[in-house]
Design a protein around this motif. Sequence first.
Motif, PDB file in Angstrom:
ATOM      1  N   GLN A  54      62.456  73.856  25.959  1.00  0.00           N
ATOM      2  CA  GLN A  54      61.315  73.984  25.327  1.00  0.00           C
ATOM      3  C   GLN A  54      60.679  72.447  25.027  1.00  0.00           C
ATOM      4  OE1 GLN A  54      64.221  74.783  23.941  1.00  0.00           O
ATOM      5  NE2 GLN A  54      64.280  73.874  21.680  1.00  0.00           N
ATOM      6  N   LEU A  55      61.382  71.415  25.360  1.00  0.00           N
ATOM      7  CA  LEU A  55      60.997  70.066  25.381  1.00  0.00           C
ATOM      8  C   LEU A  55      59.509  69.859  26.086  1.00  0.00           C
ATOM      9  CD1 LEU A  55      61.899  67.242  24.502  1.00  0.00           C
ATOM     10  CD2 LEU A  55      62.688  66.689  26.628  1.00  0.00           C
ATOM     11  N   THR A  56      58.624  69.252  25.275  1.00  0.00           N
ATOM     12  CA  THR A  56      57.314  69.091  26.057  1.00  0.00           C
ATOM     13  C   THR A  56      56.969  67.655  26.293  1.00  0.00           C
ATOM     14  OG1 THR A  56      56.296  68.556  23.608  1.00  0.00           O
ATOM     15  CG2 THR A  56      56.289  71.061  24.810  1.00  0.00           C
ATOM     16  N   GLN A  57      56.014  67.176  27.095  1.00  0.00           N
ATOM     17  CA  GLN A  57      55.761  65.867  27.283  1.00  0.00           C
ATOM     18  C   GLN A  57      55.173  65.375  26.274  1.00  0.00           C
ATOM     19  OE1 GLN A  57      52.592  65.975  30.520  1.00  0.00           O
ATOM     20  NE2 GLN A  57      54.174  65.857  31.975  1.00  0.00           N
ATOM     21  N   GLY A  58      55.641  64.069  25.961  1.00  0.00           N
ATOM     22  CA  GLY A  58      55.317  63.265  24.718  1.00  0.00           C
ATOM     23  C   GLY A  58      56.239  63.265  23.611  1.00  0.00           C
ATOM     24  N   ALA A  59      57.387  64.258  23.847  1.00  0.00           N
ATOM     25  CA  ALA A  59      58.418  64.170  22.756  1.00  0.00           C
ATOM     26  C   ALA A  59      58.996  62.924  22.368  1.00  0.00           C
ATOM     27  CB  ALA A  59      59.316  65.332  23.024  1.00  0.00           C
ATOM     28  N   PHE A  60      59.063  62.209  23.355  1.00  0.00           N
ATOM     29  CA  PHE A  60      59.906  60.715  23.073  1.00  0.00           C
ATOM     30  C   PHE A  60      58.836  59.734  22.826  1.00  0.00           C
ATOM     31  CE2 PHE A  60      62.701  62.926  26.154  1.00  0.00           C
ATOM     32  CZ  PHE A  60      63.981  62.752  25.480  1.00  0.00           C
ATOM     33  N   ALA A  61      57.580  60.176  22.549  1.00  0.00           N
ATOM     34  CA  ALA A  61      56.528  59.021  22.093  1.00  0.00           C
ATOM     35  C   ALA A  61      56.368  58.103  23.376  1.00  0.00           C
ATOM     36  CB  ALA A  61      56.757  58.476  20.722  1.00  0.00           C
ATOM     37  N   GLU A  62      56.426  58.582  24.624  1.00  0.00           N
ATOM     38  CA  GLU A  62      56.321  57.616  25.697  1.00  0.00           C
ATOM     39  C   GLU A  62      54.748  57.759  26.240  1.00  0.00           C
ATOM     40  OE1 GLU A  62      56.819  61.977  27.456  1.00  0.00           O
ATOM     41  OE2 GLU A  62      57.978  60.781  25.803  1.00  0.00           O
ATOM     42  N   ASN A  63      54.404  56.609  26.562  1.00  0.00           N
ATOM     43  CA  ASN A  63      52.991  56.274  27.045  1.00  0.00           C
ATOM     44  C   ASN A  63      53.073  56.767  28.479  1.00  0.00           C
ATOM     45  OD1 ASN A  63      52.960  53.593  25.328  1.00  0.00           O
ATOM     46  ND2 ASN A  63      51.486  55.134  24.897  1.00  0.00           N
ATOM     47  N   ILE A  64      54.069  56.373  29.393  1.00  0.00           N
ATOM     48  CA  ILE A  64      53.910  56.644  30.818  1.00  0.00           C
ATOM     49  C   ILE A  64      55.088  57.354  31.173  1.00  0.00           C
ATOM     50  CG2 ILE A  64      53.745  55.408  33.228  1.00  0.00           C
ATOM     51  CD1 ILE A  64      52.212  53.249  31.730  1.00  0.00           C
ATOM     52  N   ILE A  65      55.080  58.499  32.025  1.00  0.00           N
ATOM     53  CA  ILE A  65      56.439  59.118  32.563  1.00  0.00           C
ATOM     54  C   ILE A  65      56.199  58.768  34.142  1.00  0.00           C
ATOM     55  CG2 ILE A  65      57.241  61.174  33.015  1.00  0.00           C
ATOM     56  CD1 ILE A  65      56.047  62.315  30.488  1.00  0.00           C
ATOM     57  N   THR A  66      57.048  58.004  34.586  1.00  0.00           N
ATOM     58  CA  THR A  66      57.076  57.826  35.793  1.00  0.00           C
ATOM     59  C   THR A  66      57.935  58.941  36.879  1.00  0.00           C
ATOM     60  OG1 THR A  66      59.234  56.343  35.972  1.00  0.00           O
ATOM     61  CG2 THR A  66      57.164  55.399  35.423  1.00  0.00           C
ATOM     62  N   ARG A  67      57.798  58.727  38.156  1.00  0.00           N
ATOM     63  CA  ARG A  67      58.508  59.634  38.854  1.00  0.00           C
ATOM     64  C   ARG A  67      58.637  58.650  40.169  1.00  0.00           C
ATOM     65  NH1 ARG A  67      60.803  64.306  37.468  1.00  0.00           N
ATOM     66  NH2 ARG A  67      59.412  65.123  35.746  1.00  0.00           N
ATOM     67  N   GLY A  68      60.041  58.554  40.731  1.00  0.00           N
ATOM     68  CA  GLY A  68      60.199  57.930  41.917  1.00  0.00           C
ATOM     69  C   GLY A  68      60.155  56.485  41.687  1.00  0.00           C
ATOM     70  N   VAL A  69      60.166  56.059  40.497  1.00  0.00           N
ATOM     71  CA  VAL A  69      60.306  54.517  40.365  1.00  0.00           C
ATOM     72  C   VAL A  69      61.676  54.280  39.702  1.00  0.00           C
ATOM     73  CG1 VAL A  69      59.511  52.631  38.911  1.00  0.00           C
ATOM     74  CG2 VAL A  69      58.091  54.397  39.943  1.00  0.00           C
ATOM     75  N   ASP A  70      62.462  53.506  39.931  1.00  0.00           N
ATOM     76  CA  ASP A  70      63.847  53.201  39.659  1.00  0.00           C
ATOM     77  C   ASP A  70      63.714  52.196  38.278  1.00  0.00           C
ATOM     78  OD1 ASP A  70      66.493  52.497  39.060  1.00  0.00           O
ATOM     79  OD2 ASP A  70      66.711  51.363  40.975  1.00  0.00           O
ATOM     80  N   LEU A  71      63.464  52.950  37.104  1.00  0.00           N
ATOM     81  CA  LEU A  71      63.425  52.145  36.000  1.00  0.00           C
ATOM     82  C   LEU A  71      64.689  51.421  35.274  1.00  0.00           C
ATOM     83  CD1 LEU A  71      60.747  54.253  33.661  1.00  0.00           C
ATOM     84  CD2 LEU A  71      60.449  52.092  35.041  1.00  0.00           C
ATOM     85  N   GLY A  72      65.801  52.079  35.935  1.00  0.00           N
ATOM     86  CA  GLY A  72      66.946  51.651  35.829  1.00  0.00           C
ATOM     87  C   GLY A  72      67.217  50.218  36.184  1.00  0.00           C
ATOM     88  N   SER A  73      66.676  49.628  37.214  1.00  0.00           N
ATOM     89  CA  SER A  73      66.881  48.389  37.889  1.00  0.00           C
ATOM     90  C   SER A  73      65.859  47.278  37.263  1.00  0.00           C
ATOM     91  CB  SER A  73      66.494  48.644  39.250  1.00  0.00           C
ATOM     92  OG  SER A  73      64.986  48.720  39.677  1.00  0.00           O
ATOM     93  N   VAL A  74      64.956  47.806  36.346  1.00  0.00           N
ATOM     94  CA  VAL A  74      64.301  46.584  35.722  1.00  0.00           C
ATOM     95  C   VAL A  74      64.842  45.717  34.634  1.00  0.00           C
ATOM     96  CG1 VAL A  74      61.993  47.768  36.377  1.00  0.00           C
ATOM     97  CG2 VAL A  74      63.056  48.109  33.928  1.00  0.00           C
ATOM     98  N   ALA A  75      64.593  44.725  34.438  1.00  0.00           N
ATOM     99  CA  ALA A  75      65.054  43.920  33.399  1.00  0.00           C
ATOM    100  C   ALA A  75      64.048  43.282  32.700  1.00  0.00           C
ATOM    101  CB  ALA A  75      65.935  42.713  34.136  1.00  0.00           C
ATOM    102  N   VAL A  76      64.433  42.769  31.510  1.00  0.00           N
ATOM    103  CA  VAL A  76      63.318  41.970  30.663  1.00  0.00           C
ATOM    104  C   VAL A  76      62.820  40.934  31.612  1.00  0.00           C
ATOM    105  CG1 VAL A  76      63.021  40.487  28.510  1.00  0.00           C
ATOM    106  CG2 VAL A  76      64.223  42.574  28.466  1.00  0.00           C
ATOM    107  N   GLY A  77      61.792  40.903  31.441  1.00  0.00           N
ATOM    108  CA  GLY A  77      60.786  39.736  32.179  1.00  0.00           C
ATOM    109  C   GLY A  77      60.171  40.202  33.454  1.00  0.00           C
ATOM    110  N   ASP A  78      60.524  41.282  33.967  1.00  0.00           N
ATOM    111  CA  ASP A  78      60.116  41.675  35.069  1.00  0.00           C
ATOM    112  C   ASP A  78      58.733  42.195  35.122  1.00  0.00           C
ATOM    113  OD1 ASP A  78      62.458  41.396  36.753  1.00  0.00           O
ATOM    114  OD2 ASP A  78      63.099  43.681  36.615  1.00  0.00           O
ATOM    115  N   THR A  79      58.041  42.526  36.179  1.00  0.00           N
ATOM    116  CA  THR A  79      56.644  43.029  36.100  1.00  0.00           C
ATOM    117  C   THR A  79      56.296  44.196  36.832  1.00  0.00           C
ATOM    118  OG1 THR A  79      55.738  40.728  35.921  1.00  0.00           O
ATOM    119  CG2 THR A  79      54.005  42.077  36.736  1.00  0.00           C
TER     120      THR A  79
END
Length: 141
Positions: A54-79
């Motif tokens: 029953q989880l709805t979009q926005g439940a985590f207070a996220e601004n942007i939901i990505t698909r196919g972007v490896d967010l696990g590989s980003v680090a502080v300072g990346d763009t």
Amino acid sequence: MHQQKKGIPKSSIKEATFQVGFGIVKDAHGGDWHRQVSLLAGESIDRVKEKLPQLTQGAFAENIITRGVDLGSVAVGDTLRIGTEILLEITQIGKKCHDDGCAIKKATGDCIMPREGIFAIVTQGGEAKAGDAIELTSPST
């Protein structure tokens, strides 16, 4: 996604204005601080939805939901680039869950924001629409 008041789920929007030094115009989390914009992988949300359908979009207070972007590989300072104009600089990875645990942690025994939430500031503003490409433009070395 945006919300005009903190403490409630965000609602989905089709387009947004990103402003340097603020974040997303009309978003309650915008301001002169290091967590102007939040990103979360849709794939991460999907894993939580397996336990909490029953989880709805926005439940985590996220601004942007990505698909196919490896967010696990980003680090502080990346763009990250959104569309052709907008640049976000990663400022924080993860955020502490509420002291007594958020509703999602209480329901599933886990919260993904402390590990997988990505936070950024806007370094180049512009207009974005749902479905715009998001790409890592300066990977960590």
